[in-house]
Design a protein around this motif. Structure first.
Motif, PDB file in Angstrom:
ATOM      1  N   TYR A 123       0.792  -1.217   0.000  1.00 56.21           N
ATOM      2  CA  TYR A 123       0.000   0.000   0.000  1.00 56.21           C
ATOM      3  C   TYR A 123       0.836   1.284   0.000  1.00 56.21           C
ATOM      4  CZ  TYR A 123      -4.027  -2.959   0.870  1.00 56.21           C
ATOM      5  OH  TYR A 123      -5.023  -3.896   0.756  1.00 56.21           O
ATOM      6  N   GLY A 124       2.147   1.160   0.131  1.00 55.60           N
ATOM      7  CA  GLY A 124       2.992   2.352   0.169  1.00 55.60           C
ATOM      8  C   GLY A 124       3.262   2.898  -1.205  1.00 55.60           C
ATOM      9  N   PRO A 125       3.594   4.142  -1.283  1.00 53.41           N
ATOM     10  CA  PRO A 125       3.758   5.082  -0.175  1.00 53.41           C
ATOM     11  C   PRO A 125       2.495   5.879   0.134  1.00 53.41           C
ATOM     12  CG  PRO A 125       4.604   6.084  -2.159  1.00 53.41           C
ATOM     13  CD  PRO A 125       4.075   4.715  -2.546  1.00 53.41           C
ATOM     14  N   ASN A 126       1.324   5.357  -0.178  1.00 48.99           N
ATOM     15  CA  ASN A 126       0.069   6.061   0.061  1.00 48.99           C
ATOM     16  C   ASN A 126      -0.312   6.026   1.539  1.00 48.99           C
ATOM     17  OD1 ASN A 126      -0.374   6.474  -2.787  1.00 48.99           O
ATOM     18  ND2 ASN A 126      -0.833   4.289  -2.885  1.00 48.99           N
ATOM     19  N   PRO A 127      -1.084   7.004   2.000  1.00 49.87           N
ATOM     20  CA  PRO A 127      -1.595   6.939   3.369  1.00 49.87           C
ATOM     21  C   PRO A 127      -2.353   5.624   3.565  1.00 49.87           C
ATOM     22  CG  PRO A 127      -2.053   9.094   2.418  1.00 49.87           C
ATOM     23  CD  PRO A 127      -1.533   8.225   1.298  1.00 49.87           C
ATOM     24  N   HIS A 128      -2.200   5.028   4.742  1.00 53.79           N
ATOM     25  CA  HIS A 128      -2.771   3.698   4.955  1.00 53.79           C
ATOM     26  C   HIS A 128      -2.925   3.444   6.448  1.00 53.79           C
ATOM     27  CE1 HIS A 128      -3.634  -0.487   4.060  1.00 53.79           C
ATOM     28  NE2 HIS A 128      -2.636  -0.896   4.813  1.00 53.79           N
ATOM     29  N   VAL A 129      -3.929   2.713   6.822  1.00 58.05           N
ATOM     30  CA  VAL A 129      -4.089   2.200   8.178  1.00 58.05           C
ATOM     31  C   VAL A 129      -4.290   0.693   8.082  1.00 58.05           C
ATOM     32  CG1 VAL A 129      -4.997   4.348   9.142  1.00 58.05           C
ATOM     33  CG2 VAL A 129      -6.584   2.640   8.231  1.00 58.05           C
ATOM     34  N   VAL A 130      -3.925  -0.015   9.135  1.00 59.95           N
ATOM     35  CA  VAL A 130      -3.971  -1.469   9.081  1.00 59.95           C
ATOM     36  C   VAL A 130      -4.242  -2.030  10.474  1.00 59.95           C
ATOM     37  CG1 VAL A 130      -1.460  -1.680   9.389  1.00 59.95           C
ATOM     38  CG2 VAL A 130      -2.716  -3.536   8.315  1.00 59.95           C
ATOM     39  N   GLY A 172       7.590   2.852   2.063  1.00 62.04           N
ATOM     40  CA  GLY A 172       7.713   4.293   1.916  1.00 62.04           C
ATOM     41  C   GLY A 172       9.154   4.671   1.628  1.00 62.04           C
ATOM     42  N   LYS A 173       9.418   5.939   1.672  1.00 60.04           N
ATOM     43  CA  LYS A 173      10.768   6.440   1.413  1.00 60.04           C
ATOM     44  C   LYS A 173      11.719   6.081   2.553  1.00 60.04           C
ATOM     45  CE  LYS A 173      13.321  10.684   0.486  1.00 60.04           C
ATOM     46  NZ  LYS A 173      13.242  12.141   0.347  1.00 60.04           N
ATOM     47  N   ASN A 174      11.219   6.115   3.796  1.00 61.28           N
ATOM     48  CA  ASN A 174      12.098   5.950   4.950  1.00 61.28           C
ATOM     49  C   ASN A 174      11.867   4.695   5.779  1.00 61.28           C
ATOM     50  OD1 ASN A 174      13.524   8.501   4.632  1.00 61.28           O
ATOM     51  ND2 ASN A 174      11.556   9.427   5.117  1.00 61.28           N
ATOM     52  N   TYR A 215      11.458  -1.911   8.745  1.00 60.73           N
ATOM     53  CA  TYR A 215      12.819  -1.584   8.341  1.00 60.73           C
ATOM     54  C   TYR A 215      12.928  -0.077   8.139  1.00 60.73           C
ATOM     55  CZ  TYR A 215      13.028  -6.497   6.817  1.00 60.73           C
ATOM     56  OH  TYR A 215      12.985  -7.866   6.755  1.00 60.73           O
ATOM     57  N   GLY A 216      14.053   0.493   8.525  1.00 58.53           N
ATOM     58  CA  GLY A 216      14.296   1.898   8.247  1.00 58.53           C
ATOM     59  C   GLY A 216      15.733   2.115   7.836  1.00 58.53           C
ATOM     60  N   PRO A 217      15.980   2.442   6.597  1.00 55.93           N
ATOM     61  CA  PRO A 217      15.068   2.598   5.464  1.00 55.93           C
ATOM     62  C   PRO A 217      14.619   1.229   4.924  1.00 55.93           C
ATOM     63  CG  PRO A 217      17.327   2.956   4.726  1.00 55.93           C
ATOM     64  CD  PRO A 217      17.375   2.760   6.226  1.00 55.93           C
ATOM     65  N   PRO A 218      13.741   1.206   3.900  1.00 57.33           N
ATOM     66  CA  PRO A 218      13.251  -0.061   3.346  1.00 57.33           C
ATOM     67  C   PRO A 218      14.385  -0.985   2.896  1.00 57.33           C
ATOM     68  CG  PRO A 218      11.948   1.745   2.492  1.00 57.33           C
ATOM     69  CD  PRO A 218      13.114   2.360   3.240  1.00 57.33           C
ATOM     70  N   ASP A 219      14.129  -2.282   2.988  1.00 62.88           N
ATOM     71  CA  ASP A 219      15.123  -3.283   2.598  1.00 62.88           C
ATOM     72  C   ASP A 219      14.707  -4.081   1.368  1.00 62.88           C
ATOM     73  OD1 ASP A 219      17.596  -4.752   3.077  1.00 62.88           O
ATOM     74  OD2 ASP A 219      16.308  -6.425   3.654  1.00 62.88           O
ATOM     75  N   HIS A 220      13.418  -4.222   1.117  1.00 61.18           N
ATOM     76  CA  HIS A 220      12.916  -5.043   0.016  1.00 61.18           C
ATOM     77  C   HIS A 220      12.252  -4.153  -1.033  1.00 61.18           C
ATOM     78  CE1 HIS A 220      13.724  -8.416   2.643  1.00 61.18           C
ATOM     79  NE2 HIS A 220      13.040  -7.792   3.578  1.00 61.18           N
ATOM     80  N   LEU A 221      12.229  -4.619  -2.272  1.00 60.99           N
ATOM     81  CA  LEU A 221      11.571  -3.867  -3.334  1.00 60.99           C
ATOM     82  C   LEU A 221      10.073  -3.764  -3.056  1.00 60.99           C
ATOM     83  CD1 LEU A 221      13.236  -5.270  -6.598  1.00 60.99           C
ATOM     84  CD2 LEU A 221      13.677  -3.088  -5.452  1.00 60.99           C
ATOM     85  N   HIS A 222       9.483  -2.646  -3.421  1.00 59.50           N
ATOM     86  CA  HIS A 222       8.047  -2.424  -3.283  1.00 59.50           C
ATOM     87  C   HIS A 222       7.292  -3.605  -3.889  1.00 59.50           C
ATOM     88  CE1 HIS A 222       4.092  -0.757  -4.288  1.00 59.50           C
ATOM     89  NE2 HIS A 222       4.304   0.144  -3.346  1.00 59.50           N
TER      90      HIS A 222
END
Length: 139
Positions: A7-14, A33-35, A115-122
């Motif tokens: 669902y990133g990088p769109n606003p999302h709740v889960v 997301g980006k970060n 993860y910060g920053p992301p580790d896997h492809l979207h």
């Protein structure tokens, strides 16, 4: 059924507990997301995440179900941190730290990782650990 949409990088709740417990894949990226990045994981009885290190990436993991053995250390052959964890426990992995979580219980471990920053492809989905190990985009 496992929702495999990223669902990133769109606003999302889960409902993180429900989605984590419902995930049947070894790894599913849920929000990138980006970060930061959220992944859901299911580790079978006797299985593990796989000994790994993420350079420049801090990681937070929370077990929603199951029992695991956490090993961490500064080198692949120097895992001097060793502790058992269970449901509702959190694991913090500093960047550059070798780590693994081994399922030592009698049910699948269900966990989520940030993860910060992301580790896997979207959009990454690995149905099995073998899929993850054979993914050319994984380290």
């Amino acid at each position: 059924m496992t929702d495999t949409k990223d669902y990133g990088p769109n606003p999302h709740v889960v409902d993180i507990e429900s989605d984590t417990l419902g995930n049947s894949n070894f790894r599913t990226t849920h929000w990138t997301g980006k970060n930061i990045q959220l992944t859901l994981m299911s580790i079978p009885v006797g299985g593990d995440i796989g000994l790994e290190v993420h350079e420049g990436i801090d990681q937070f993991l929370r077990l929603e179900q199951g029992k695991g053995r956490v090993q961490m250390g500064p080198a692949k052959d120097q895992l001097d941190f060793d502790q058992e964890v269970g449901a509702d426990w959190a694991v913090f992995v500093p960047a550059g730290t070798w780590h693994n979580i081994i399922n030592v219980g009698d049910e699948p471990i269900k966990l989520y990782a940030i993860y910060g920053p992301p580790d896997h492809l979207h959009g990454t989905v690995h149905e099995t650990q073998t899929d993850a190990e054979n993914d050319p985009n994984e380290d």
